[in-house]
Design a protein around this motif. Structure first.
Motif, PDB file in Angstrom:
ATOM      1  N   THR A   1       0.850  -1.179   0.000  1.00  0.00           N
ATOM      2  CA  THR A   1       0.000   0.000   0.000  1.00  0.00           C
ATOM      3  C   THR A   1       0.889   1.233   0.000  1.00  0.00           C
ATOM      4  O   THR A   1       2.084   1.140   0.254  1.00  0.00           O
TER       5      THR A   1
ATOM      6  N   LYS B   1      -2.624  -2.314  -2.874  1.00  0.00           N
ATOM      7  CA  LYS B   1      -2.285  -2.525  -4.282  1.00  0.00           C
ATOM      8  C   LYS B   1      -2.602  -3.948  -4.678  1.00  0.00           C
ATOM      9  O   LYS B   1      -2.412  -4.881  -3.908  1.00  0.00           O
TER      10      LYS B   1
ATOM     11  N   ALA C   1      -3.529  -1.825 -11.224  1.00  0.00           N
ATOM     12  CA  ALA C   1      -2.432  -0.907 -11.539  1.00  0.00           C
ATOM     13  C   ALA C   1      -2.973   0.445 -11.971  1.00  0.00           C
ATOM     14  O   ALA C   1      -2.439   1.485 -11.602  1.00  0.00           O
TER      15      ALA C   1
ATOM     16  N   ALA D   1      -4.453   2.277  -8.879  1.00  0.00           N
ATOM     17  CA  ALA D   1      -3.380   2.695  -7.983  1.00  0.00           C
ATOM     18  C   ALA D   1      -2.680   3.933  -8.522  1.00  0.00           C
ATOM     19  O   ALA D   1      -2.335   4.840  -7.782  1.00  0.00           O
TER      20      ALA D   1
ATOM     21  N   THR E   1      -2.601   7.840  -6.439  1.00  0.00           N
ATOM     22  CA  THR E   1      -1.379   8.333  -5.810  1.00  0.00           C
ATOM     23  C   THR E   1      -1.110   9.807  -6.055  1.00  0.00           C
ATOM     24  O   THR E   1      -0.243  10.378  -5.423  1.00  0.00           O
TER      25      THR E   1
ATOM     26  N   SER F   1       6.397   5.069   0.228  1.00  0.00           N
ATOM     27  CA  SER F   1       5.779   3.773   0.019  1.00  0.00           C
ATOM     28  C   SER F   1       6.185   2.874   1.174  1.00  0.00           C
ATOM     29  O   SER F   1       7.340   2.838   1.553  1.00  0.00           O
TER      30      SER F   1
END
Length: 110
Positions: free
Chosen positions: A14, A74, A83, A86, A90, A100
């Motif tokens: 995550t 994730k 993907a 995510a 971000t 991260s």
């Protein structure tokens, strides 16, 4: 003497966002423990979960409470949908430093 012992376990990936000063101290604490920052974050949270008496009482009073997920986990590699979502999640412009870290899902701990 360290407050907790850092150990490795099954993890999910995550992203978390930290203040820059916190991220720097995390790096220093991980170096102090001679381990990855991911494990330090996980153990620090587990320590808080175990030792916060108010939180423990809340858990006992509300054992089946469902809450909205605020931590985005994730998806496994090869998951195109994961993907893409995510990558969208971000982006931020609030001035925090993005770091991260892997964290153990509470159900996976111990």
């Amino acid at each position: 003497m360290a407050l907790f012992t850092v150990k490795t376990s099954k993890k999910v990936e995550t992203n978390i966002r930290l203040e820059e000063s916190t991220a720097k101290m995390l790096d220093r604490y991980a170096h102090f423990h001679k381990g990855p920052a991911d494990d330090v974050v996980n153990e620090a949270l587990e320590y808080i979960f175990r030792h916060d008496k108010d939180f423990q009482q809340h858990l006992q009073k509300n054992p089946d409470e469902e809450v909205a997920a605020s931590v985005r986990i994730k998806k496994a590699p090869g998951s195109v949908k994961g993907a893409k979502s995510a990558a969208k999640s971000t982006g931020s412009t609030n001035g925090s430093v993005a770091r991260s870290a892997s964290a153990v899902a509470p159900s996976d701990a111990k």
